[in-house]
Scaffold this motif. Sequence first.
Motif, PDB file in Angstrom:
ATOM      1  N   VAL A 104       1.092  -1.090  -0.144  1.00 45.95           N
ATOM      2  CA  VAL A 104       0.319   0.301  -0.219  1.00 45.95           C
ATOM      3  C   VAL A 104       0.508   0.942  -0.094  1.00 45.95           C
ATOM      4  O   VAL A 104       0.969   2.253  -1.058  1.00 45.95           O
ATOM      5  CB  VAL A 104      -0.726   0.282   1.027  1.00 45.95           C
ATOM      6  CG1 VAL A 104      -1.481   1.058   1.229  1.00 45.95           C
ATOM      7  CG2 VAL A 104      -2.248  -1.350   1.198  1.00 45.95           C
ATOM      8  N   ALA A 105       1.822   1.408   1.198  1.00 44.52           N
ATOM      9  CA  ALA A 105       2.397   2.166   0.894  1.00 44.52           C
ATOM     10  C   ALA A 105       3.839   2.379   0.203  1.00 44.52           C
ATOM     11  O   ALA A 105       3.602   3.790  -0.184  1.00 44.52           O
ATOM     12  CB  ALA A 105       3.557   2.357   2.950  1.00 44.52           C
TER      13      ALA A 105
ATOM     14  N   TRP B 187       2.087   4.134  -3.055  1.00 47.85           N
ATOM     15  CA  TRP B 187       1.070   5.273  -2.506  1.00 47.85           C
ATOM     16  C   TRP B 187       2.540   6.265  -2.413  1.00 47.85           C
ATOM     17  O   TRP B 187       1.834   7.346  -2.789  1.00 47.85           O
ATOM     18  CB  TRP B 187       0.977   4.790  -0.941  1.00 47.85           C
ATOM     19  CG  TRP B 187       0.196   6.648  -0.582  1.00 47.85           C
ATOM     20  CD1 TRP B 187       0.452   7.688  -0.466  1.00 47.85           C
ATOM     21  CD2 TRP B 187      -0.840   6.218   0.672  1.00 47.85           C
ATOM     22  NE1 TRP B 187      -0.852   8.807   0.440  1.00 47.85           N
ATOM     23  CE2 TRP B 187      -1.401   7.743   1.275  1.00 47.85           C
ATOM     24  CE3 TRP B 187      -1.641   4.650   1.035  1.00 47.85           C
ATOM     25  CZ2 TRP B 187      -2.914   7.957   2.029  1.00 47.85           C
ATOM     26  CZ3 TRP B 187      -2.780   5.200   1.941  1.00 47.85           C
ATOM     27  CH2 TRP B 187      -2.798   7.087   2.287  1.00 47.85           C
TER      28      TRP B 187
ATOM     29  N   ALA C 215       4.956   3.118  -9.688  1.00 43.91           N
ATOM     30  CA  ALA C 215       3.992   2.711  -8.678  1.00 43.91           C
ATOM     31  C   ALA C 215       3.741   1.211  -8.753  1.00 43.91           C
ATOM     32  O   ALA C 215       3.258   0.808  -7.715  1.00 43.91           O
ATOM     33  CB  ALA C 215       2.806   3.758  -8.203  1.00 43.91           C
TER      34      ALA C 215
ATOM     35  N   ALA D 248       3.102   7.562  -6.650  1.00 44.47           N
ATOM     36  CA  ALA D 248       2.396   7.926  -7.505  1.00 44.47           C
ATOM     37  C   ALA D 248       2.350   9.381  -7.685  1.00 44.47           C
ATOM     38  O   ALA D 248       1.900   9.768  -8.535  1.00 44.47           O
ATOM     39  CB  ALA D 248       0.853   7.304  -7.118  1.00 44.47           C
ATOM     40  N   SER D 249       3.105  10.015  -6.616  1.00 44.13           N
ATOM     41  CA  SER D 249       2.661  11.547  -6.745  1.00 44.13           C
ATOM     42  C   SER D 249       4.419  11.676  -7.969  1.00 44.13           C
ATOM     43  O   SER D 249       3.796  13.284  -9.217  1.00 44.13           O
ATOM     44  CB  SER D 249       3.019  12.439  -5.747  1.00 44.13           C
ATOM     45  OG  SER D 249       4.178  11.791  -5.189  1.00 44.13           O
TER      46      SER D 249
ATOM     47  N   ALA E 270       5.444   8.482   2.989  1.00 47.03           N
ATOM     48  CA  ALA E 270       3.904   9.020   1.783  1.00 47.03           C
ATOM     49  C   ALA E 270       2.971   9.540   3.789  1.00 47.03           C
ATOM     50  O   ALA E 270       1.810   9.579   3.503  1.00 47.03           O
ATOM     51  CB  ALA E 270       3.303   8.323   1.417  1.00 47.03           C
ATOM     52  N   TRP E 271       3.351   8.861   4.452  1.00 43.06           N
ATOM     53  CA  TRP E 271       2.630   8.646   5.472  1.00 43.06           C
ATOM     54  C   TRP E 271       2.710   9.731   6.898  1.00 43.06           C
ATOM     55  O   TRP E 271       3.807  10.492   6.808  1.00 43.06           O
ATOM     56  CB  TRP E 271       1.744   7.618   5.988  1.00 43.06           C
ATOM     57  CG  TRP E 271       1.570   6.983   5.147  1.00 43.06           C
ATOM     58  CD1 TRP E 271       0.946   7.151   3.974  1.00 43.06           C
ATOM     59  CD2 TRP E 271       1.389   5.622   5.649  1.00 43.06           C
ATOM     60  NE1 TRP E 271       0.139   5.734   3.623  1.00 43.06           N
ATOM     61  CE2 TRP E 271       0.459   4.709   4.394  1.00 43.06           C
ATOM     62  CE3 TRP E 271       1.794   4.388   6.260  1.00 43.06           C
ATOM     63  CZ2 TRP E 271       0.150   3.714   4.679  1.00 43.06           C
ATOM     64  CZ3 TRP E 271       1.538   3.098   6.171  1.00 43.06           C
ATOM     65  CH2 TRP E 271       1.056   2.608   4.952  1.00 43.06           C
TER      66      TRP E 271
END
Length: 131
Positions: free
Chosen positions: A37-38, A41, A51, A44-45, A101-102
Amino acid sequence: MPSEPRPDDRAASASEPRPDDRVASVFRFATELVAWVATPWALASSSVPLAVLSVIVLIGLPTLFSTPGDKRHVIVAVPGFVTILLVALQVVAAVAAAWVAWHAFAAALVSVLAVVTVVMELPRWRWLLSH
């Protein structure tokens, strides 16, 4: 009189049963899920194709390559150290991507999960190194 050959230590350890890693596998799978997931994420930008490729690599490589005796179905057999490297890739991807990402709190939790995963994987990794 020739001496009787001694069994190779490596051969003796290869006959050891695989350690029970049911609890460790829960942590390993949780870390893999975070990586799956991470990582996209975080990427992706910058690049959607990258990704998507990251997910293919993180899921595809461990599915394709495995050590005989470690999984029921082996598509391409590899020595144990390759399986260890694939797990390490998942752990590093999870931690690095989480920090990118987080929020820092979530990334710190992922880092703790990664450390617990590695510690719990050590008996399995010892077994894998003998194969």
